[in-house]
Design an enzyme around this catalytic site. Structure first.
Site, PDB file in Angstrom:
ATOM      1  N   LYS A  16     -10.637  -5.724   3.024  1.00 50.50           N
ATOM      2  CA  LYS A  16     -11.375  -4.843   3.934  1.00 50.50           C
ATOM      3  C   LYS A  16     -12.132  -3.747   3.197  1.00 50.50           C
ATOM      4  O   LYS A  16     -13.259  -3.414   3.555  1.00 50.50           O
ATOM      5  CB  LYS A  16     -10.428  -4.198   4.948  1.00 50.50           C
ATOM      6  CG  LYS A  16      -9.834  -5.134   5.965  1.00 50.50           C
ATOM      7  CD  LYS A  16      -9.101  -4.384   7.046  1.00 50.50           C
ATOM      8  CE  LYS A  16      -8.004  -3.478   6.529  1.00 50.50           C
ATOM      9  NZ  LYS A  16      -6.921  -4.226   5.850  1.00 50.50           N
ATOM     10  N   LYS A  35     -12.076   6.426   7.160  1.00 55.58           N
ATOM     11  CA  LYS A  35     -10.746   5.799   7.180  1.00 55.58           C
ATOM     12  C   LYS A  35      -9.869   6.658   8.083  1.00 55.58           C
ATOM     13  O   LYS A  35      -9.437   7.748   7.691  1.00 55.58           O
ATOM     14  CB  LYS A  35     -10.166   5.750   5.768  1.00 55.58           C
ATOM     15  CG  LYS A  35      -8.826   5.037   5.669  1.00 55.58           C
ATOM     16  CD  LYS A  35      -8.994   3.532   5.621  1.00 55.58           C
ATOM     17  CE  LYS A  35      -7.652   2.845   5.357  1.00 55.58           C
ATOM     18  NZ  LYS A  35      -7.791   1.383   5.250  1.00 55.58           N
ATOM     19  N   ALA A 105      -6.634  -0.029   9.169  1.00 61.24           N
ATOM     20  CA  ALA A 105      -5.470  -0.142   8.290  1.00 61.24           C
ATOM     21  C   ALA A 105      -4.731  -1.412   8.666  1.00 61.24           C
ATOM     22  O   ALA A 105      -4.290  -1.558   9.809  1.00 61.24           O
ATOM     23  CB  ALA A 105      -4.560   1.075   8.453  1.00 61.24           C
ATOM     24  N   GLY A 106      -4.629  -2.349   7.721  1.00 57.42           N
ATOM     25  CA  GLY A 106      -3.968  -3.608   8.050  1.00 57.42           C
ATOM     26  C   GLY A 106      -4.788  -4.411   9.049  1.00 57.42           C
ATOM     27  O   GLY A 106      -6.009  -4.469   8.972  1.00 57.42           O
TER      28      GLY A 106
END
Length: 218
Positions: A16, A35, A105-106
């Site tokens: 990513k 982020k 995230a993930g």
């Protein structure tokens, strides 16, 4: 009106961050990368993006342990912002930039707050008043078809049609699964492959990375 690009993955470690950096290069000046939640790493993802793409970056929340954000917050007994706060900050950035790229995230349903809010919730919230493009980063090997179909299905269930799939780390030597999945992924999901990023691209010198980005895009 600014375009908001959301980068999600079928899992953690699928590429990513490198994909986000490549999208930032492709988007050009006036791009900021966000982020919402960073967990447990010596080099935050936004720092990697800033190095590779040379763009403006912002990180909202940092947590020490390499866990899902809500779990990392609970382990330490700390509070983290809700999805609504992340959405408000993204909208604020959108007022001063042409493109805002949000890296999750993930995977898509990893909880970004302790109230159960996910990247999917954030994308759906932002889509109420901004054009939102969602790219799904996936592996090329075994398991990619199932994980990608599940992610695409979850997006469509919330009215979000993915803009494209990104093969996040394509090995130099392709096995049978990798060769087949290049054709099977768009067939089973109905989503085109937008880019194929070679394995190790994140280790390139920034100048070389930026020069090569165009060749990775379909």
């Amino acid at each position: 009106m600014a375009v908001i690009v959301v980068v999600t993955g079928t899992d953690t470690g699928v590429g990513k961050t490198v994909t986000t950096a490549a999208l930032a290069v492709r988007s050009g000046p006036g791009t900021v990368v966000v982020k919402p939640a960073q967990t447990g790493t010596d080099e935050p993802d936004v720092r990697v993006v800033a190095r590779l793409a040379g763009c403006e970056v912002a990180q909202f929340t940092s947590l020490e342990d390499p866990l899902a954000p809500d779990t990392a917050a609970r382990v330490r007994g700390v509070g983290i912002p809700p999805i609504s706060a992340h959405a408000a900050r993204v909208r604020e950035l959108a007022r001063g930039h042409g493109t805002v790229i949000v890296e999750g995230a993930g995977g898509l349903l990893v909880r970004l707050d302790t109230g159960g809010g996910t990247l999917l919730d954030l994308a759906a919230d932002l889509a109420q008043d901004h054009p939102v493009l969602v790219y799904v980063v996936t592996r090329t090997g075994l398991g990619a078809l199932n994980h990608t179909e599940l992610t695409v299905g979850a997006l469509r269930a919330r009215g979000l049609e993915p803009a494209g799939l990104v093969l996040g780390a394509v090995p130099q030597q392709l096995g049978l699964a990798e060769r087949c999945n290049r054709a099977e992924l768009p067939r089973v999901t109905g989503v085109p492959i937008a880019a194929a990023i070679p394995e190790g691209a994140g280790a390139l010198a920034p100048e070389d990375f930026r020069k090569q980005v165009k060749s990775w895009w379909s």
